[in-house]
Design an enzyme around this catalytic site. Sequence first.
Site, PDB file in Angstrom:
ATOM      1  N   GLY A  69       0.808  -1.214   0.000  1.00  0.00           N
ATOM      2  CA  GLY A  69       0.000   0.000   0.000  1.00  0.00           C
ATOM      3  C   GLY A  69       0.842   1.265   0.000  1.00  0.00           C
ATOM      4  N   SER A  70       1.938   1.259   0.740  1.00  0.00           N
ATOM      5  CA  SER A  70       2.769   2.471   0.828  1.00  0.00           C
ATOM      6  C   SER A  70       3.344   2.825  -0.531  1.00  0.00           C
ATOM      7  CB  SER A  70       3.907   2.266   1.836  1.00  0.00           C
ATOM      8  OG  SER A  70       3.387   2.013   3.116  1.00  0.00           O
ATOM      9  N   ASN A 150      -7.693   3.981   8.785  1.00  0.00           N
ATOM     10  CA  ASN A 150      -7.101   2.796   9.405  1.00  0.00           C
ATOM     11  C   ASN A 150      -7.193   2.792  10.923  1.00  0.00           C
ATOM     12  OD1 ASN A 150      -5.215   4.920   8.464  1.00  0.00           O
ATOM     13  ND2 ASN A 150      -3.778   3.860   9.800  1.00  0.00           N
ATOM     14  N   GLN A 178      -7.624  -0.029   3.621  1.00  0.00           N
ATOM     15  CA  GLN A 178      -8.450  -0.623   4.692  1.00  0.00           C
ATOM     16  C   GLN A 178      -9.797  -1.122   4.162  1.00  0.00           C
ATOM     17  OE1 GLN A 178      -7.964  -1.250   7.997  1.00  0.00           O
ATOM     18  NE2 GLN A 178      -5.849  -0.584   7.857  1.00  0.00           N
ATOM     19  N   THR A 236      11.561  -7.809 -11.214  1.00  0.00           N
ATOM     20  CA  THR A 236      10.855  -9.063 -11.462  1.00  0.00           C
ATOM     21  C   THR A 236       9.661  -9.180 -10.532  1.00  0.00           C
ATOM     22  OG1 THR A 236      12.916 -10.084 -12.136  1.00  0.00           O
ATOM     23  CG2 THR A 236      11.124 -11.581 -11.541  1.00  0.00           C
ATOM     24  N   CYS A 323       2.849   6.335  20.010  1.00  0.00           N
ATOM     25  CA  CYS A 323       3.736   6.195  21.164  1.00  0.00           C
ATOM     26  C   CYS A 323       4.684   5.017  21.046  1.00  0.00           C
ATOM     27  CB  CYS A 323       2.916   6.034  22.439  1.00  0.00           C
ATOM     28  SG  CYS A 323       1.900   7.463  22.746  1.00  0.00           S
TER      29      CYS A 323
HETATM   30  C1  LIG Z   1      -1.621  -0.491   5.983  1.00  0.00           C
HETATM   31  C2  LIG Z   1      -1.970   0.758   5.291  1.00  0.00           C
HETATM   32  C3  LIG Z   1      -1.122   1.320   4.322  1.00  0.00           C
HETATM   33  C4  LIG Z   1       0.244   0.753   4.031  1.00  0.00           C
HETATM   34  O1  LIG Z   1       0.187  -0.485   3.373  1.00  0.00           O
HETATM   35  P1  LIG Z   1       1.488  -1.413   3.393  1.00  0.00           P
HETATM   36  O2  LIG Z   1       1.153  -2.518   2.450  1.00  0.00           O
HETATM   37  O3  LIG Z   1       1.662  -1.873   4.797  1.00  0.00           O
HETATM   38  O4  LIG Z   1       2.619  -0.586   2.901  1.00  0.00           O
HETATM   39  C5  LIG Z   1      -1.529   2.460   3.670  1.00  0.00           C
HETATM   40  N1  LIG Z   1      -2.721   3.015   3.925  1.00  0.00           N
HETATM   41  C6  LIG Z   1      -3.581   2.515   4.836  1.00  0.00           C
HETATM   42  C7  LIG Z   1      -4.888   3.171   5.050  1.00  0.00           C
HETATM   43  C8  LIG Z   1      -3.225   1.371   5.554  1.00  0.00           C
HETATM   44  O5  LIG Z   1      -4.069   0.883   6.453  1.00  0.00           O
END
Ligand SMILES: *Cc1c(COP(=O)(O)O)cnc(C)c1O
Length: 394
Positions: A69-70, A150, A178, A236, A323
């Site tokens: 996701g990142s 999230n 999410q 790849t 935290c």
């Molecule tokens: C977990 C999350 C991400 C990041 O996804 P990863 O696959 O862990 O890099 C980005 N956005 C939201 C809303 C998330 O919950």
Amino acid sequence: MIYADNAATTKMSETAIDTMVKVMKETPGNPSSLYEFGQKAKEVLEEARRTVAAVINAAPEEIIFTSGGSEADNQALRTAAKAGARKGKKHIISTAFEHHAILHTLNRLKEEGYDVTLLDVHENGIITPEEVEAAIREDTCLVTVMTANNEIGTIQPIREIGEICRKKGVTFHTDAVQAIGHIKIDVQQDNIDMLSASAHKFHGPKGVGFLYVKKGIPVTNLIEGGAQEKGRRGGTENVSGIAATAAALKEAYDNLEKNAEHISKRRDKLIEGLKKIPHSALNGDGTRRLPSNVNFCFEGIEGESLLLLLDDRGILASSGSACTSGSLDPSHVLLAIGRVHDVAHGSLRLSLGEDITDEEVEYMIKNVTEVVEYLRSFSPIWRDLTSGKKQFIL
Ligand SMILES: *Cc1c(COP(=O)(O)O)cnc(C)c1O
């Protein structure tokens, strides 16, 4: 043990594991190789792409597989920013409670000369389409608003926001990490130009995700390399992980309604039970939230101590605060919805899995209630609150 941290990550499903192992064993070739051994892997890859695309109603060539996701978030923002700059448009609209993959990329873009407007989020954890519309300017190139948060699980009116963006000719991206696999998303109906997803949030493997980019938007590549993913993402492909991602997503969609009904019933029961704790409050809208998400603030306690004691009792949860990373700052999401520091510190996120039972819900209510009471019994803040030295907020 009750695993109530599904917003952080989910266990891989049996189907996803079986698919992954099968592909590893039977299709070890490189999809870029021209001989049959490689082309078999290419077939697996393209089959996965078709599956993922069909689930969100996209075309296969609109799906780019990423490392999660990142990466998808980074690529989406870079793509829109670059396309915007070519037209002299360098204004981006987002919200104050996005994931850090979005917020930190926006900070970088600011350093590079982009102007960023972060919309305030209402107390219920939702922004309105009208607020987005009012923030759009002549030079706006992108609106990015997450589908579901999230930490507090609130669901944004993305279809309406997308509609406004279409009307104004502004690209609309949504971080749906999410939401995908948990609520219905259709990129056509929901007017989405770009969407980020991550497999480990829907029972797929960690380290795999995808970005949907609507046809016609020129994609900015973050990873230079070979011609994989049509030159939009070098390296790849993680063939077995991608196949497992498609299997997990299909499974999640096939069972979406059934799962959502089961989980949201337990969620509501858990919310009702925790509301009985004095000076507590649910964070985020009561109904416009993910079926799995429960997030509370309890006044007069520290979220971290609560987590540790719940762990002792076999409940794995999260505070949703920063935290744990050594900073004492409370969650930016809770601050964004207007919780003051003291209150935001006493937060607890329970994100439920599909296999949650009524007994587990009762166990969680009982134990959270006991632990909160115990922590308050020696909390100096609680003493100040009960003696009237400090005012209760909740
Ligand atoms: C977990 C999350 C991400 C990041 O996804 P990863 O696959 O862990 O890099 C980005 N956005 C939201 C809303 C998330 O919950």
